[in-house]
Design a protein around this motif. Sequence first.
Motif, mmCIF file in Angstrom:
data_model
loop_
_atom_site.group_PDB
_atom_site.id
_atom_site.type_symbol
_atom_site.label_atom_id
_atom_site.label_comp_id
_atom_site.label_asym_id
_atom_site.label_seq_id
_atom_site.Cartn_x
_atom_site.Cartn_y
_atom_site.Cartn_z
ATOM 1 N N HIS A 139 -70.336 -50.471 -40.528
ATOM 2 C CA HIS A 139 -70.628 -49.553 -41.631
ATOM 3 C C HIS A 139 -71.551 -50.216 -42.653
ATOM 4 N N GLU A 140 -71.275 -51.466 -42.977
ATOM 5 C CA GLU A 140 -72.112 -52.188 -43.941
ATOM 6 C C GLU A 140 -73.540 -52.347 -43.405
ATOM 7 N N ALA A 142 -75.076 -50.445 -41.184
ATOM 8 C CA ALA A 142 -75.720 -49.121 -41.199
ATOM 9 C C ALA A 142 -76.200 -48.774 -42.602
ATOM 10 N N SER A 143 -75.374 -49.025 -43.611
ATOM 11 C CA SER A 143 -75.764 -48.738 -45.003
ATOM 12 C C SER A 143 -76.949 -49.589 -45.435
ATOM 13 N N LEU A 144 -76.920 -50.872 -45.080
ATOM 14 C CA LEU A 144 -78.016 -51.761 -45.464
ATOM 15 C C LEU A 144 -79.315 -51.395 -44.737
ATOM 16 N N GLU A 146 -80.138 -48.397 -43.708
ATOM 17 C CA GLU A 146 -80.613 -47.161 -44.330
ATOM 18 C C GLU A 146 -81.356 -47.480 -45.628
ATOM 19 N N ARG A 147 -80.796 -48.366 -46.408
ATOM 20 C CA ARG A 147 -81.433 -48.790 -47.660
ATOM 21 C C ARG A 147 -82.748 -49.506 -47.384
ATOM 22 N N LYS A 150 -85.409 -46.987 -46.406
ATOM 23 C CA LYS A 150 -85.810 -46.223 -47.595
ATOM 24 C C LYS A 150 -86.760 -47.050 -48.463
#
Length: 163
Positions: A139-140, A142-144, A146-147, A150
């Motif tokens: 999860h971490e 995937a979030s990183l 995505e960031r 972006k």
Amino acid sequence: MTSPPPAAPVSADVIAIEQALTRITYLAGRARQHERLMALAGLPLDRAAVAILRHLAENELLRPGMLAMRLSVEASHVTRQLRQMEQAGLVARVPDPDDRRAQLIRLTESGRTAVDRVRAAGLRGMQAALADWNPGDLHELASLFERLVKDFVAHAEMPMEGA
């Protein structure tokens, strides 16, 4: 003529990230990896066709020129590839409702099936590579990622310093 100001020092973490991304890009882009992916997907597509299918799956309808721009290739390359893909039944040309002289490219049902098979094969490989990761780390990551994407997109749209 003045020389540009010296660049700020780059942190060891940024260097490590750049090296990791370079390595992942190399591994993912190798011909052997593509052949393996196509074997898993059961498809005889070249890398250019897969890139086009993925872009069309994400964007629904695109003009050939926009597709070439997004893939950073010459329009003639995309035109040739689209012609072959159209003959294979993977894409179709439709009139642009905003400009009847122009055409948009869309996936056919066969094209959608092909891109879904490529994605499924890629996801199986990714799942296998990350099988030993715990859910929190996944999860971490995937979030990183995505960031990161972006921020890369935002930075790519900014003017270059010193240009």
